[in-house]
Design a protein around this motif. Sequence first.
Motif, PDB file in Angstrom:
ATOM      1  N   GLU A 101     -26.660  58.230  16.061  1.00 43.15           N
ATOM      2  CA  GLU A 101     -26.081  56.899  15.860  1.00 43.15           C
ATOM      3  C   GLU A 101     -25.055  56.502  16.908  1.00 43.15           C
ATOM      4  OE1 GLU A 101     -26.676  59.132  13.604  1.00 43.15           O
ATOM      5  OE2 GLU A 101     -27.596  58.226  11.805  1.00 43.15           O
ATOM      6  N   ARG A 102     -24.742  57.379  17.849  1.00 44.08           N
ATOM      7  CA  ARG A 102     -23.794  57.029  18.908  1.00 44.08           C
ATOM      8  C   ARG A 102     -24.419  56.167  19.996  1.00 44.08           C
ATOM      9  NH1 ARG A 102     -21.668  62.945  20.343  1.00 44.08           N
ATOM     10  NH2 ARG A 102     -23.883  63.358  19.893  1.00 44.08           N
ATOM     11  N   THR A 103     -25.754  56.085  20.018  1.00 43.16           N
ATOM     12  CA  THR A 103     -26.439  55.236  20.994  1.00 43.16           C
ATOM     13  C   THR A 103     -27.531  54.444  20.279  1.00 43.16           C
ATOM     14  OG1 THR A 103     -28.308  56.675  21.596  1.00 43.16           O
ATOM     15  CG2 THR A 103     -26.199  57.103  22.670  1.00 43.16           C
ATOM     16  N   ILE A 104     -27.972  53.363  20.907  1.00 43.04           N
ATOM     17  CA  ILE A 104     -29.141  52.678  20.355  1.00 43.04           C
ATOM     18  C   ILE A 104     -30.379  53.552  20.560  1.00 43.04           C
ATOM     19  CG2 ILE A 104     -28.190  50.366  20.704  1.00 43.04           C
ATOM     20  CD1 ILE A 104     -30.116  50.066  23.074  1.00 43.04           C
ATOM     21  N   VAL A 105     -31.381  53.301  19.755  1.00 46.25           N
ATOM     22  CA  VAL A 105     -32.639  54.030  19.887  1.00 46.25           C
ATOM     23  C   VAL A 105     -33.305  53.597  21.200  1.00 46.25           C
ATOM     24  CG1 VAL A 105     -34.907  54.459  18.891  1.00 46.25           C
ATOM     25  CG2 VAL A 105     -32.907  54.175  17.395  1.00 46.25           C
ATOM     26  N   PRO A 106     -33.663  54.547  22.067  1.00 48.66           N
ATOM     27  CA  PRO A 106     -34.274  54.179  23.358  1.00 48.66           C
ATOM     28  C   PRO A 106     -35.540  53.350  23.173  1.00 48.66           C
ATOM     29  CG  PRO A 106     -33.662  56.493  23.350  1.00 48.66           C
ATOM     30  CD  PRO A 106     -33.476  55.999  21.952  1.00 48.66           C
ATOM     31  N   ARG A 107     -35.587  52.238  23.861  1.00 46.26           N
ATOM     32  CA  ARG A 107     -36.765  51.372  23.907  1.00 46.26           C
ATOM     33  C   ARG A 107     -36.563  50.451  25.104  1.00 46.26           C
ATOM     34  NH1 ARG A 107     -33.477  50.314  19.611  1.00 46.26           N
ATOM     35  NH2 ARG A 107     -32.541  48.234  19.473  1.00 46.26           N
ATOM     36  N   SER A 108     -37.507  50.424  25.984  1.00 44.78           N
ATOM     37  CA  SER A 108     -37.316  49.629  27.189  1.00 44.78           C
ATOM     38  C   SER A 108     -38.643  49.385  27.879  1.00 44.78           C
ATOM     39  CB  SER A 108     -36.369  50.346  28.162  1.00 44.78           C
ATOM     40  OG  SER A 108     -36.282  49.638  29.376  1.00 44.78           O
ATOM     41  N   PHE A 109     -38.850  48.141  28.292  1.00 42.20           N
ATOM     42  CA  PHE A 109     -40.027  47.812  29.080  1.00 42.20           C
ATOM     43  C   PHE A 109     -39.893  48.308  30.512  1.00 42.20           C
ATOM     44  CE2 PHE A 109     -40.012  44.583  25.683  1.00 42.20           C
ATOM     45  CZ  PHE A 109     -41.221  44.915  25.099  1.00 42.20           C
ATOM     46  N   ILE A 110     -38.663  48.547  30.950  1.00 43.25           N
ATOM     47  CA  ILE A 110     -38.457  49.121  32.277  1.00 43.25           C
ATOM     48  C   ILE A 110     -39.096  50.504  32.356  1.00 43.25           C
ATOM     49  CG2 ILE A 110     -36.695  50.045  33.841  1.00 43.25           C
ATOM     50  CD1 ILE A 110     -34.929  47.678  33.086  1.00 43.25           C
ATOM     51  N   ALA A 111     -39.111  51.209  31.225  1.00 43.82           N
ATOM     52  CA  ALA A 111     -39.703  52.547  31.202  1.00 43.82           C
ATOM     53  C   ALA A 111     -41.177  52.523  31.600  1.00 43.82           C
ATOM     54  CB  ALA A 111     -39.548  53.160  29.810  1.00 43.82           C
ATOM     55  N   GLU A 112     -41.847  51.408  31.351  1.00 35.82           N
ATOM     56  CA  GLU A 112     -43.259  51.290  31.754  1.00 35.82           C
ATOM     57  C   GLU A 112     -43.397  51.153  33.268  1.00 35.82           C
ATOM     58  OE1 GLU A 112     -44.951  47.928  29.855  1.00 35.82           O
ATOM     59  OE2 GLU A 112     -44.255  48.459  27.853  1.00 35.82           O
ATOM     60  N   LEU A 113     -42.371  50.616  33.916  1.00 37.41           N
ATOM     61  CA  LEU A 113     -42.444  50.297  35.346  1.00 37.41           C
ATOM     62  C   LEU A 113     -42.039  51.462  36.238  1.00 37.41           C
ATOM     63  CD1 LEU A 113     -40.785  46.768  35.086  1.00 37.41           C
ATOM     64  CD2 LEU A 113     -43.236  47.290  35.115  1.00 37.41           C
ATOM     65  N   ILE A 114     -41.213  52.344  35.714  1.00 36.54           N
ATOM     66  CA  ILE A 114     -40.676  53.433  36.534  1.00 36.54           C
ATOM     67  C   ILE A 114     -41.768  54.348  37.076  1.00 36.54           C
ATOM     68  CG2 ILE A 114     -39.216  55.501  36.500  1.00 36.54           C
ATOM     69  CD1 ILE A 114     -37.363  53.996  34.559  1.00 36.54           C
ATOM     70  N   PRO A 115     -42.737  54.797  36.275  1.00 33.25           N
ATOM     71  CA  PRO A 115     -43.754  55.711  36.824  1.00 33.25           C
ATOM     72  C   PRO A 115     -44.574  55.105  37.957  1.00 33.25           C
ATOM     73  CG  PRO A 115     -43.777  55.763  34.418  1.00 33.25           C
ATOM     74  CD  PRO A 115     -42.903  54.616  34.816  1.00 33.25           C
ATOM     75  N   HIS A 116     -44.567  53.772  38.046  1.00 33.31           N
ATOM     76  CA  HIS A 116     -45.304  53.088  39.121  1.00 33.31           C
ATOM     77  C   HIS A 116     -44.367  52.654  40.242  1.00 33.31           C
ATOM     78  CE1 HIS A 116     -48.707  53.106  36.402  1.00 33.31           C
ATOM     79  NE2 HIS A 116     -47.960  52.552  35.481  1.00 33.31           N
ATOM     80  N   TYR A 117     -43.128  53.143  40.205  1.00 37.50           N
ATOM     81  CA  TYR A 117     -42.142  52.867  41.269  1.00 37.50           C
ATOM     82  C   TYR A 117     -41.906  51.374  41.478  1.00 37.50           C
ATOM     83  CZ  TYR A 117     -43.872  57.588  42.163  1.00 37.50           C
ATOM     84  OH  TYR A 117     -44.289  58.888  42.015  1.00 37.50           O
ATOM     85  N   PHE A 118     -41.995  50.615  40.382  1.00 46.78           N
ATOM     86  CA  PHE A 118     -41.772  49.166  40.457  1.00 46.78           C
ATOM     87  C   PHE A 118     -42.680  48.497  41.493  1.00 46.78           C
ATOM     88  CE2 PHE A 118     -37.736  51.207  39.236  1.00 46.78           C
ATOM     89  CZ  PHE A 118     -37.613  50.691  37.962  1.00 46.78           C
ATOM     90  N   ALA A 119     -43.891  49.003  41.618  1.00 43.35           N
ATOM     91  CA  ALA A 119     -44.858  48.439  42.572  1.00 43.35           C
ATOM     92  C   ALA A 119     -45.086  46.956  42.280  1.00 43.35           C
ATOM     93  CB  ALA A 119     -46.191  49.195  42.461  1.00 43.35           C
ATOM     94  N   PRO A 120     -45.229  46.169  43.344  1.00 42.92           N
ATOM     95  CA  PRO A 120     -45.287  46.535  44.769  1.00 42.92           C
ATOM     96  C   PRO A 120     -43.943  46.446  45.475  1.00 42.92           C
ATOM     97  CG  PRO A 120     -45.891  44.245  44.546  1.00 42.92           C
ATOM     98  CD  PRO A 120     -45.537  44.722  43.159  1.00 42.92           C
ATOM     99  N   TRP A 121     -42.870  46.437  44.735  1.00 43.29           N
ATOM    100  CA  TRP A 121     -41.563  46.142  45.325  1.00 43.29           C
ATOM    101  C   TRP A 121     -40.945  47.332  46.035  1.00 43.29           C
ATOM    102  CZ3 TRP A 121     -39.963  41.304  45.867  1.00 43.29           C
ATOM    103  CH2 TRP A 121     -40.637  40.329  45.110  1.00 43.29           C
ATOM    104  N   VAL A 122     -41.253  48.532  45.588  1.00 40.89           N
ATOM    105  CA  VAL A 122     -40.754  49.732  46.271  1.00 40.89           C
ATOM    106  C   VAL A 122     -41.929  50.348  47.026  1.00 40.89           C
ATOM    107  CG1 VAL A 122     -39.679  51.991  46.002  1.00 40.89           C
ATOM    108  CG2 VAL A 122     -38.994  50.099  44.508  1.00 40.89           C
ATOM    109  N   ASN A 123     -41.985  50.129  48.317  1.00 40.45           N
ATOM    110  CA  ASN A 123     -43.126  50.567  49.116  1.00 40.45           C
ATOM    111  C   ASN A 123     -43.072  52.049  49.459  1.00 40.45           C
ATOM    112  OD1 ASN A 123     -44.324  47.968  49.286  1.00 40.45           O
ATOM    113  ND2 ASN A 123     -42.824  47.405  50.859  1.00 40.45           N
TER     114      ASN A 123
END
Length: 295
Positions: A101-123
């Motif tokens: 309860e010291r943090t919110i439960v992790p949930r984030s759409f950014i988590a979907e983007l990280i494994p793809h390195y924010f393509a195509p923005w990070v070349n």
Amino acid sequence: MTTTLFTTPRDLLRYATTRFNAAKLFFGHGSAEAFDEAAYLILHTLKLPLDKLEPFLDARLLPEEIAQVLAVIERRATDRIPAAYITNEAWLGTYNFYVDERTIVPRSFIAELIPHYFAPWVNEPENVANVLELCTGSGCLAIMLADAFPDAKVDAVDISPDALEVARRNVETYKLEDRLTLIQSDLYQNVPDKKYDLIITNPPYVNSGSMSRLPQEYLHEPQIALDGGADGMDLVRKIVAGAAERLSDDGLLIVEIGNEKEFAEAAFGHLGLTWLTTSQGDDMVFLLTADQLKI
């Protein structure tokens, strides 16, 4: 409730699904529906593999096992405690994190983007040297970022010392102490004086009207991690305003704002927001380049 009414996980699964549906629980912390959440809680409580329900459905349970599961079902149905706080774990993709309860439960759409390195923005991911994550909470996104960019140093910031204690536990679990630094700070206040290739944040962004209508499950979470002010953009404005001087020449700012696109466009539309595609559409996460922020 007497345990003699139940003998197998199948019995408990049927009961829990019915109980959760009758209680009109809100499922916004990992599971999509009552059945999935019931299966998860039962398997976790019985210390069974989370991906193998079928082989155990008709196993005969000990009375104490049944009692344990029923207690968990009642906590979820009566007290409306998020499942992640009951099990002290949350999943983002294939990553498992400790939470309480010291943090919110992790949930984030950014988590979907990280494994793809924010393509195509990070070349060239290998050239990412410094990453800053603001409002880190449990440290989940910072850990995923450190994993995706193995040559980068990651600074993860939160104003809450309690949240950082949870994050520290997760950082230690993933053995990232050498590359991931946790910083107690009000946004940029105590951040090192250096340039970052990426600034990532999933900040508090719920507007006041929505805060007053949050499901009861969300009231168990730290409200400071949810409340974004009248239009949800209070912290986002500070993040955007301070990003330019902390980004490298080719740096990127990536911000999650959930369902607040209308307010985000009203506040920052003049900068030319780029909306990134996630599983929920093109209106949950926006991106700004260092050049755009210098306007």
